[in-house]
Design a protein around this motif. Structure first.
Motif, mmCIF file in Angstrom:
data_model
loop_
_atom_site.group_PDB
_atom_site.id
_atom_site.type_symbol
_atom_site.label_atom_id
_atom_site.label_comp_id
_atom_site.label_asym_id
_atom_site.label_seq_id
_atom_site.Cartn_x
_atom_site.Cartn_y
_atom_site.Cartn_z
ATOM 1 N N ALA A 1 -5.211 -7.107 58.716
ATOM 2 C CA ALA A 1 -6.282 -8.073 58.449
ATOM 3 C C ALA A 1 -7.547 -7.364 57.976
ATOM 4 O O ALA A 1 -8.215 -7.821 57.033
ATOM 5 C CB ALA A 1 -6.569 -8.883 59.704
ATOM 6 N N PHE A 2 -7.887 -6.238 58.602
ATOM 7 C CA PHE A 2 -9.068 -5.477 58.209
ATOM 8 C C PHE A 2 -8.899 -4.901 56.809
ATOM 9 O O PHE A 2 -9.827 -4.920 56.000
ATOM 10 C CB PHE A 2 -9.331 -4.369 59.216
ATOM 11 N N PHE A 3 -7.713 -4.403 56.513
ATOM 12 C CA PHE A 3 -7.426 -3.873 55.170
ATOM 13 C C PHE A 3 -7.622 -4.962 54.124
ATOM 14 O O PHE A 3 -8.268 -4.750 53.093
ATOM 15 C CB PHE A 3 -5.997 -3.333 55.113
ATOM 16 N N GLU A 4 -7.050 -6.140 54.389
ATOM 17 C CA GLU A 4 -7.148 -7.249 53.437
ATOM 18 C C GLU A 4 -8.602 -7.676 53.251
ATOM 19 O O GLU A 4 -9.047 -7.941 52.126
ATOM 20 C CB GLU A 4 -6.309 -8.432 53.932
ATOM 21 N N ALA A 5 -9.336 -7.747 54.364
ATOM 22 C CA ALA A 5 -10.736 -8.168 54.293
ATOM 23 C C ALA A 5 -11.601 -7.127 53.582
ATOM 24 O O ALA A 5 -12.456 -7.474 52.756
ATOM 25 C CB ALA A 5 -11.268 -8.432 55.692
ATOM 26 N N MET A 6 -11.415 -5.854 53.907
ATOM 27 C CA MET A 6 -12.187 -4.802 53.253
ATOM 28 C C MET A 6 -11.881 -4.766 51.757
ATOM 29 O O MET A 6 -12.792 -4.600 50.929
ATOM 30 C CB MET A 6 -11.881 -3.442 53.883
ATOM 31 N N SER A 7 -10.624 -4.945 51.407
ATOM 32 C CA SER A 7 -10.236 -4.989 50.004
ATOM 33 C C SER A 7 -10.907 -6.160 49.299
ATOM 34 O O SER A 7 -11.312 -6.054 48.137
ATOM 35 C CB SER A 7 -8.717 -5.098 49.879
ATOM 36 N N GLY A 8 -11.037 -7.282 50.025
ATOM 37 C CA GLY A 8 -11.687 -8.441 49.444
ATOM 38 C C GLY A 8 -13.180 -8.261 49.294
ATOM 39 O O GLY A 8 -13.748 -8.470 48.216
ATOM 40 N N VAL A 9 -13.854 -7.865 50.359
ATOM 41 C CA VAL A 9 -15.305 -7.729 50.356
ATOM 42 C C VAL A 9 -15.769 -6.686 49.341
ATOM 43 O O VAL A 9 -16.796 -6.848 48.686
ATOM 44 C CB VAL A 9 -15.818 -7.372 51.769
ATOM 45 N N THR A 10 -15.004 -5.608 49.193
ATOM 46 C CA THR A 10 -15.360 -4.564 48.235
ATOM 47 C C THR A 10 -14.843 -4.866 46.832
ATOM 48 O O THR A 10 -14.995 -4.043 45.934
ATOM 49 C CB THR A 10 -14.803 -3.199 48.687
ATOM 50 N N THR A 11 -14.244 -6.039 46.659
ATOM 51 C CA THR A 11 -13.653 -6.489 45.385
ATOM 52 C C THR A 11 -12.636 -5.490 44.836
ATOM 53 O O THR A 11 -12.539 -5.294 43.632
ATOM 54 C CB THR A 11 -14.734 -6.790 44.314
ATOM 55 N N THR A 12 -11.896 -4.853 45.744
ATOM 56 C CA THR A 12 -10.864 -3.917 45.314
ATOM 57 C C THR A 12 -9.619 -4.668 44.848
ATOM 58 O O THR A 12 -9.103 -4.422 43.758
ATOM 59 C CB THR A 12 -10.499 -2.953 46.458
#
Length: 491
Positions: free
Chosen positions: A110-121
């Protein structure tokens, strides 16, 4: 003296807590939007978003109440803290809906998915997107859209103030060396926000005209303008067969990768216009050149006709260079030349002050100017050489800052790749996933993390390394790395 310093430090910490708390309260409010989407779609995952909003709002409110202070200015050192912890906190709490939903994600995923989203990765551990709850799909798009406008404001107003990676070259009238990071925050935020929203609406309209459903169009518009790359389908843009949709995406991916502050100046008729900017000209010229060359190469191979090849190359080249990360096909099947080309394109990125990541076009241009100047200095050792970037004079401080950033950027990729490889991950996956994380691109290379795969099969260790790499890349590395130095913590 010591008591004054102590009071200043305490006030700075309170301001950091106040800002982070305000960000979390705002995030909690945004979490209510997917609740409505779940209710309208008669899905049962609305409770995950409501509970996430309650937890996030409570923590944010508590931080704001506990850190009330009359002193609202940020010191130079506190700015590093508020930038880093602001982004980290938003990602950490954005993970809650994924963890609480019926997707049954562990918190690492969940953290990976969220960090990827927030950083627009745009890297993902999710599969089965075509059957995923609408609230989750909307939440993925929302956090990318929020992250996109967030990094624009950071790049325009905060990074020049911190003098990170040559960004001081783009210092605006409202970004000086005073204690106030945003002397005119309302004007900057409103102007950029209006342009950002307008581009998103125009993109959604173009997608609807091209045949997308309203839900798909809205989600893909948010992840296109933010150059994020999350899709509502496992096949990404391969799901849509309309060439019109693909070309519309090319136009709006480029739009998101251009400096939004220049849109404002162009529309208001003040300052340099968008089409006269040296960085924009170089960026667009590079995109057109690479797309045409790769299209000619595909045509010569006999795989496609020229127009079909140009549609494929223009879309996928633009997607990688702008660090959006959409894919219309598995370009790794085009052969070794294409694989190497896309790997090199991973590093480039868009323009400064845009939603895209990577090295940024202006840094590449600065290095080219440095090389040209050095050649001239070698030929004419007794003639003073002046480096200029458009109408701006490039001093040694900026050149040093750019060169240092590129060195740290490339070195960090190798260090992270080595750490990932320590978990038994193969060379191609380790290196390409590290590169795409720091450049905030999305897909890597190979069958695991390539455009046809995802990151779900990686161990938890590499996922956390990549999540941290995404944050480092999004905040221009030195913003975070400086806090690991002893000097930063000394009074």
């Amino acid at each position: 003296m010591d008591s004054a310093r102590s009071r200043t430090t305490t006030d700075s910490i309170k301001v950091v807590g106040l800002v982070v708390g305000a960000l979390l309260v705002a995030l909690a409010a945004v979490m209510l939007v997917p609740v409505l989407a779940e209710i309208v779609a008669r899905s049962d995952d609305w409770q995950a978003f409501l509970s996430s909003a309650v937890v996030t709002g409570f923590v944010g409110g508590a931080l704001m109440l506990a850190n009330q202070t009359e002193e609202r200015d940020l010191t130079h050192r506190a700015t590093f803290l508020v930038t880093t912890f602001g982004w980290l906190s938003v990602a950490a709490f954005s993970a809650l809906p994924f963890a609480f939903s019926r997707l049954d994600m562990n918190y690492t995923d969940a953290f990976f998915e969220a960090m990827s989203g927030v950083t627009t990765t745009g890297s993902t551990v999710m599969s089965g997107l075509d059957r995923a709850p609408p609230g989750i799909l909307l939440w993925r798009s929302l956090i990318q859209w929020i992250g996109g406008v967030g990094i624009i404001l950071t790049a325009v107003a905060i990074l020049p103030f911190l003098r990170v990676g040559g960004m001081q070259l783009f210092r605006t009238e409202s970004s000086d060396r005073s204690e106030k990071v945003l002397p005119r925050p309302g004007q900057i935020a409103v102007a950029i926000g209006e342009v950002y929203l307008l581009l998103t609406l125009l993109c959604a309209l173009a997608y609807i005209v091209g045949g997308m459903t309203a839900f798909d169009a809205l989600n893909h518009a948010m992840t296109t303008i933010s150059t994020g790359g999350y899709s509502t389908h496992d096949a990404s843009f391969g799901y849509f067969e309309s060439p019109f949709v693909h070309w519309a995406s090319v136009i709006f991916m480029i739009s998101g990768a251009l400096p939004l502050a220049l849109y404002v100046q162009t529309l208001r008729g003040t300052g340099e216009t968008l089409w006269n900017d040296q960085q924009v000209q170089g960026f667009v010229t590079m995109l057109v050149g690479v797309s045409v060359v790769m299209a000619l190469w595909l045509t010569a191979r006999g795989d496609y006709g020229f127009f079909e090849a140009l549609t494929l190359t223009a879309f996928n080249v633009t997607s990688i260079v702008t660090t959006t990360g959409f894919a219309s096909t598995d370009y790794t099947l085009w052969g070794p030349f294409a694989i190497m080309a896309f790997f090199l394109l991973t590093f480039l990125g868009g323009c400064t002050g845009s939603t895209s990541g990577g090295l940024k076009m202006f840094r590449l241009q600065i290095l080219a100017i440095l090389f040209k100047t050095q050649v001239r200095q070698t030929l004419y050792p007794h003639v003073a050489q002046t480096m200029r970037y458009g109408e701006r004079t490039v001093n040694r401080e900026i050149v040093f800052s750019v060169a240092l950033f590129v060195f740290v950027f490339m070195g960090s990729i190798l260090v992270a790749a080595l750490a990932i490889a320590a978990f038994g991950v193969d060379f191609t996956t380790a290196l390409s996933s590290s590169a795409q994380a720091f450049a905030n691109v999305g897909p890597g290379l190979g069958p695991i993390v390539g455009p046809a795969g995802n990151f779900s099969s990686l161990p938890d260790g590499p996922k956390l390394i990549l999540a941290f790499a995404m944050l480092l890349g999004r905040l221009e590395l030195l913003t975070i790395l400086v806090m690991f130095s002893k000097d930063y913590w000394e009074r």
